[in-house]
Design an enzyme around this catalytic site. Structure first.
Site, PDB file in Angstrom:
ATOM      1  N   TRP A  72       0.816  -1.221   0.000  1.00  0.00           N
ATOM      2  CA  TRP A  72       0.000   0.000   0.000  1.00  0.00           C
ATOM      3  C   TRP A  72       0.849   1.269   0.000  1.00  0.00           C
ATOM      4  O   TRP A  72       0.344   2.348  -0.231  1.00  0.00           O
ATOM      5  CB  TRP A  72      -0.898   0.016   1.252  1.00  0.00           C
ATOM      6  CG  TRP A  72      -0.081  -0.223   2.489  1.00  0.00           C
ATOM      7  CD1 TRP A  72       0.147  -1.438   3.075  1.00  0.00           C
ATOM      8  CD2 TRP A  72       0.693   0.731   3.226  1.00  0.00           C
ATOM      9  NE1 TRP A  72       1.010  -1.284   4.136  1.00  0.00           N
ATOM     10  CE2 TRP A  72       1.362   0.030   4.255  1.00  0.00           C
ATOM     11  CE3 TRP A  72       0.877   2.111   3.120  1.00  0.00           C
ATOM     12  CZ2 TRP A  72       2.209   0.666   5.168  1.00  0.00           C
ATOM     13  CZ3 TRP A  72       1.720   2.740   4.033  1.00  0.00           C
ATOM     14  CH2 TRP A  72       2.371   2.015   5.030  1.00  0.00           C
ATOM     15  N   LYS A 131      -3.143  -8.594  -7.456  1.00  0.00           N
ATOM     16  CA  LYS A 131      -3.795  -8.551  -6.141  1.00  0.00           C
ATOM     17  C   LYS A 131      -3.185  -7.397  -5.352  1.00  0.00           C
ATOM     18  O   LYS A 131      -2.141  -7.528  -4.718  1.00  0.00           O
ATOM     19  CB  LYS A 131      -3.557  -9.888  -5.416  1.00  0.00           C
ATOM     20  CG  LYS A 131      -4.645 -10.309  -4.437  1.00  0.00           C
ATOM     21  CD  LYS A 131      -4.800  -9.421  -3.245  1.00  0.00           C
ATOM     22  CE  LYS A 131      -3.735  -9.590  -2.200  1.00  0.00           C
ATOM     23  NZ  LYS A 131      -3.807  -8.507  -1.176  1.00  0.00           N
ATOM     24  N   PRO A 132      -3.841  -6.215  -5.400  1.00  0.00           N
ATOM     25  CA  PRO A 132      -3.298  -5.070  -4.652  1.00  0.00           C
ATOM     26  C   PRO A 132      -3.529  -5.232  -3.148  1.00  0.00           C
ATOM     27  O   PRO A 132      -4.252  -6.123  -2.711  1.00  0.00           O
ATOM     28  CB  PRO A 132      -4.088  -3.884  -5.211  1.00  0.00           C
ATOM     29  CG  PRO A 132      -5.321  -4.446  -5.822  1.00  0.00           C
ATOM     30  CD  PRO A 132      -5.070  -5.896  -6.133  1.00  0.00           C
ATOM     31  N   SER A 157       6.195  -7.042   2.844  1.00  0.00           N
ATOM     32  CA  SER A 157       7.042  -7.302   4.015  1.00  0.00           C
ATOM     33  C   SER A 157       7.860  -8.584   3.833  1.00  0.00           C
ATOM     34  O   SER A 157       7.515  -9.459   3.032  1.00  0.00           O
ATOM     35  CB  SER A 157       6.166  -7.418   5.259  1.00  0.00           C
ATOM     36  OG  SER A 157       5.353  -8.566   5.137  1.00  0.00           O
ATOM     37  N   GLU A 207      10.572  -8.367  -3.453  1.00  0.00           N
ATOM     38  CA  GLU A 207      11.147  -7.078  -3.033  1.00  0.00           C
ATOM     39  C   GLU A 207      10.561  -6.770  -1.666  1.00  0.00           C
ATOM     40  O   GLU A 207       9.389  -6.408  -1.552  1.00  0.00           O
ATOM     41  CB  GLU A 207      10.755  -5.969  -4.018  1.00  0.00           C
ATOM     42  CG  GLU A 207      11.424  -6.076  -5.360  1.00  0.00           C
ATOM     43  CD  GLU A 207      12.909  -5.722  -5.302  1.00  0.00           C
ATOM     44  OE1 GLU A 207      13.274  -4.697  -4.713  1.00  0.00           O
ATOM     45  OE2 GLU A 207      13.708  -6.514  -5.834  1.00  0.00           O
ATOM     46  N   CYS A 239      10.187   1.708   1.563  1.00  0.00           N
ATOM     47  CA  CYS A 239      11.073   0.554   1.792  1.00  0.00           C
ATOM     48  C   CYS A 239      12.501   1.017   2.011  1.00  0.00           C
ATOM     49  O   CYS A 239      13.225   0.445   2.823  1.00  0.00           O
ATOM     50  CB  CYS A 239      10.985  -0.424   0.631  1.00  0.00           C
ATOM     51  SG  CYS A 239      11.303   0.316  -0.969  1.00  0.00           S
TER      52      CYS A 239
HETATM   53  P1  NAD Z   1       2.551  -6.998   3.417  1.00  0.00           P
HETATM   54  O1  NAD Z   1       3.563  -8.045   3.246  1.00  0.00           O
HETATM   55  O2  NAD Z   1       1.714  -7.006   4.634  1.00  0.00           O
HETATM   56  O3  NAD Z   1       1.513  -7.050   2.186  1.00  0.00           O
HETATM   57  C1  NAD Z   1       1.956  -6.983   0.851  1.00  0.00           C
HETATM   58  C2  NAD Z   1       0.992  -7.766  -0.022  1.00  0.00           C
HETATM   59  O4  NAD Z   1       1.092  -9.151   0.293  1.00  0.00           O
HETATM   60  C3  NAD Z   1      -0.468  -7.385   0.195  1.00  0.00           C
HETATM   61  O5  NAD Z   1      -1.134  -7.375  -1.047  1.00  0.00           O
HETATM   62  C4  NAD Z   1      -0.977  -8.499   1.095  1.00  0.00           C
HETATM   63  O6  NAD Z   1      -2.365  -8.728   1.015  1.00  0.00           O
HETATM   64  C5  NAD Z   1      -0.206  -9.680   0.569  1.00  0.00           C
HETATM   65  N1  NAD Z   1      -0.056 -10.791   1.513  1.00  0.00           N
HETATM   66  C6  NAD Z   1      -0.076 -10.756   2.871  1.00  0.00           C
HETATM   67  N2  NAD Z   1       0.131 -11.998   3.372  1.00  0.00           N
HETATM   68  C7  NAD Z   1       0.293 -12.840   2.313  1.00  0.00           C
HETATM   69  C8  NAD Z   1       0.583 -14.234   2.173  1.00  0.00           C
HETATM   70  N3  NAD Z   1       0.728 -15.030   3.229  1.00  0.00           N
HETATM   71  N4  NAD Z   1       0.741 -14.727   0.925  1.00  0.00           N
HETATM   72  C9  NAD Z   1       0.632 -13.943  -0.171  1.00  0.00           C
HETATM   73  N5  NAD Z   1       0.338 -12.607  -0.100  1.00  0.00           N
HETATM   74  C10 NAD Z   1       0.175 -12.071   1.122  1.00  0.00           C
HETATM   75  O7  NAD Z   1       3.311  -5.618   3.227  1.00  0.00           O
HETATM   76  P2  NAD Z   1       2.682  -4.158   3.316  1.00  0.00           P
HETATM   77  O8  NAD Z   1       2.438  -3.794   4.733  1.00  0.00           O
HETATM   78  O9  NAD Z   1       1.552  -4.032   2.358  1.00  0.00           O
HETATM   79  O10 NAD Z   1       3.871  -3.277   2.731  1.00  0.00           O
HETATM   80  C11 NAD Z   1       4.890  -2.737   3.497  1.00  0.00           C
HETATM   81  C12 NAD Z   1       6.149  -3.548   3.310  1.00  0.00           C
HETATM   82  O11 NAD Z   1       6.521  -3.566   1.935  1.00  0.00           O
HETATM   83  C13 NAD Z   1       7.330  -2.967   4.042  1.00  0.00           C
HETATM   84  O12 NAD Z   1       8.050  -4.012   4.637  1.00  0.00           O
HETATM   85  C14 NAD Z   1       8.157  -2.331   2.927  1.00  0.00           C
HETATM   86  O13 NAD Z   1       9.530  -2.227   3.215  1.00  0.00           O
HETATM   87  C15 NAD Z   1       7.896  -3.267   1.803  1.00  0.00           C
HETATM   88  N6  NAD Z   1       8.174  -2.639   0.514  1.00  0.00           N
HETATM   89  C16 NAD Z   1       9.289  -3.037  -0.154  1.00  0.00           C
HETATM   90  C17 NAD Z   1       9.620  -2.416  -1.360  1.00  0.00           C
HETATM   91  C18 NAD Z   1      10.865  -2.816  -2.110  1.00  0.00           C
HETATM   92  O14 NAD Z   1      10.998  -2.429  -3.277  1.00  0.00           O
HETATM   93  N7  NAD Z   1      11.777  -3.568  -1.533  1.00  0.00           N
HETATM   94  C19 NAD Z   1       8.795  -1.416  -1.877  1.00  0.00           C
HETATM   95  C20 NAD Z   1       7.651  -1.048  -1.170  1.00  0.00           C
HETATM   96  C21 NAD Z   1       7.346  -1.678   0.031  1.00  0.00           C
END
Ligand code: NAD
Length: 468
Positions: free
Chosen positions: A148, A172-173, A223, A244, A278
């Site tokens: 997000w 899947k956003p 994450s 990522e 990130c």
């Molecule tokens: P998140 O991992 O909670 O969610 C990301 C996506 O994964 C969402 O669409 C979520 O619904 C989905 N998801 C959650 N559990 C899942 C599972 N078990 N299997 C498959 N999909 C699942 O992360 P967030 O809170 O949305 O985003 C923040 C994180 O993203 C931070 O850690 C940030 O550092 C990272 N991030 C990294 C980069 C990069 O380029 N390295 C860029 C942006 C954000």
């Protein structure tokens, strides 16, 4: 109020799980979006639809795929104002910044539309009577699972690279920005044949069902914990995992730098987007010779940032960040600025500066996805390098120094995908890096992302015995 629909078989309709999610505006807690969550059957339908559309899309000429992507980019650019309003309402980024990041996403779509048709294999020098070449082919069906915190720009990179190389995509956003993802998908899908881009809605369980489905690649930005779960799911299905993930990016403030300038860089890195990037600055190692003046300047920077900072994405994320801050304070950190969640509506958290931190505190060691700058004072540049390198993540790192030899030492020794000297953000167009350790695997952006989205085939053609 946005009512978000899925698109798994060419028609827009509500997700079939019977579960609903509501997103609250983090500025004032009012409901913004309602989502009918996709079911496991919806996931299966999306995979069937994407699989059925794959052969024809893979055979479409790269120039035609690029033209579709250009048209899609134009549509997103035309709707940037509307998308920015949705994004601000869902995740709190001030609207000007939201519009800027949407236009960055448009730029990425256009970049992949240009790069796609130039992504070529090679001809080889084999027998003079034979033809030998290496050709890229699409991987097939790619699941794109996104976060997000920069919901449009991050999605545009993965979607653009996957589509232009001839893959079909199931998108899947994040459940925290579902209307942003839905509106983006609406704008994009119109420019592609049915089934080339489908949309699922929902939270972790929907992502997990998609990651466990028979797709060819799961490309996820999010994450580290989610990335690890996806890697495990991919190990079971044989799909490729492109990840990522999170970071805990250090910045080293060397002796001899201008403390006011260093503080302005650190504040930018730690506070922009309310620290929810990130590659945000997550831990600061400052040389003792400059530490007092630097901390005073960082406090002044925090005061400047306070009135302009947007809310965090939601109270759940704010509670996590606040808990890390309170734990650090209990363990001896000193609050220089901020450090307390305000009592009013919304998910605001003030720009926070912590002094006297140590490397074993979670606020230093782990990712803190909020506007927090924990400062560790060190006795030497070498000590700073050692501490900066000793971390479970490896996304990016910065060094602020006037010493060329320290700059050299830093970029060679820091185990991170990106190293920046005398800047916390920045880099030339066309760059790409491998994240290390818990920060992921594979190229998540740049021209090399086209390689990740494709497979290479070696071809050897000999003349028949009677000649050509
Ligand atoms: P998140 O991992 O909670 O969610 C990301 C996506 O994964 C969402 O669409 C979520 O619904 C989905 N998801 C959650 N559990 C899942 C599972 N078990 N299997 C498959 N999909 C699942 O992360 P967030 O809170 O949305 O985003 C923040 C994180 O993203 C931070 O850690 C940030 O550092 C990272 N991030 C990294 C980069 C990069 O380029 N390295 C860029 C942006 C954000």
């Amino acid at each position: 109020m946005y009512h978000v629909l899925q698109q798994v078989d060419g028609a827009w309709r509500a997700g079939g799980s019977g579960r609903r999610l509501t997103v609250l505006n983090p500025a004032d807690d009012t409901p913004v979006t309602e989502v009918a969550v996709s079911s496991e059957e919806d996931v299966a339908t999306a995979v069937r639809t994407a699989r059925a559309a794959a052969p024809e899309w893979s055979r479409t000429a790269p120039a035609a795929r690029a033209a579709a992507l250009h048209a899609a980019a134009d549509a997103v650019a035309a709707a940037a104002g509307e998308l920015a309003e949705i994004m601000t309402a869902e995740m709190g980024k001030p609207v000007d910044g939201a519009q800027e990041s949407i236009m960055a996403g448009v730029g990425t779509l256009r970049q992949y539309a240009e790069l796609g048709p130039t992504h070529r294999g090679r001809s080889l020098a084999g027998d003079t009577e034979a033809i030998d070449l290496m050709a890229y082919e699409p991987r097939g069906v790619i699941a794109v699972i996104t976060p997000w915190n920069d919901p449009v720009a991050v999605s545009c990179g993965l979607l653009g690279a996957a589509l232009v190389t001839g893959n079909t995509v199931i998108y899947k956003p994040s459940e925290r920005t579902p209307a942003t993802g839905w509106r983006l998908a609406q704008l994009l899908t119109e420019h592609f044949p049915t089934g080339v881009l489908t949309l699922l809605n929902g939270d972790g369980p929907v992502g997990a069902a998609l990651a466990a489905a028979p797709v060819d690649v799961v490309a996820q930005v999010g994450s580290t914990a989610t990335g690890r779960a996806i890697a495990a799911a991919c190990a079971r299905t044989g799909a490729k995992a492109l990840l990522e993930n999170g970071g805990s990016d250090p910045v080293i403030v060397d002796a001899g730098v201008d403390p006011a300038w260093a503080a302005s860089q650190v504040a930018l890195g730690a506070f922009v987007n309310s620290g929810q990037i990130c590659v945000a600055v997550e831990r600061v190692y400052v040389h003792e010779a400059v530490a007092p003046a630097f901390l005073d300047a960082l406090a002044a920077e925090a005061d400047t940032w306070t009135p302009q900072i947007g809310p965090m994405v939601d109270r759940r994320m704010r509670d996590t960040v606040d808990e890390q801050v309170q734990q650090a304070v209990k363990a001896g950190a000193r609050v220089v600025r901020g450090g307390t969640a305000p009592s009013g509506p919304g998910a605001y958290y003030p720009p926070t500066v912590l002094a006297d931190c140590t490397d074993d505190m979670a606020v230093v060691r782990e990712e803190t996805f909020g506007p927090v700058a924990p400062v560790v004072t060190v006795g030497s540049f070498e000590e700073a390098l050692t501490l900066a390198a000793d971390n479970p993540y490896g996304l990016a790192a910065s060094v602020l120094t006037t010493s060329m030899s320290h700059a050299q030492q830093a970029w060679r020794q820091l185990p991170a995908g990106t190293v920046k000297v005398n800047a916390v953000f920045g880099g030339a167009p066309g760059g790409a890096a491998h994240p290390r350790r818990g920060s992921g695997q594979g190229f998540g952006y740049g021209p090399e992302l086209l390689d990740e989205m494709t497979v290479m085939k070696a071809v050897h053609i000999e003349a028949p015995p009677q000649g050509w």
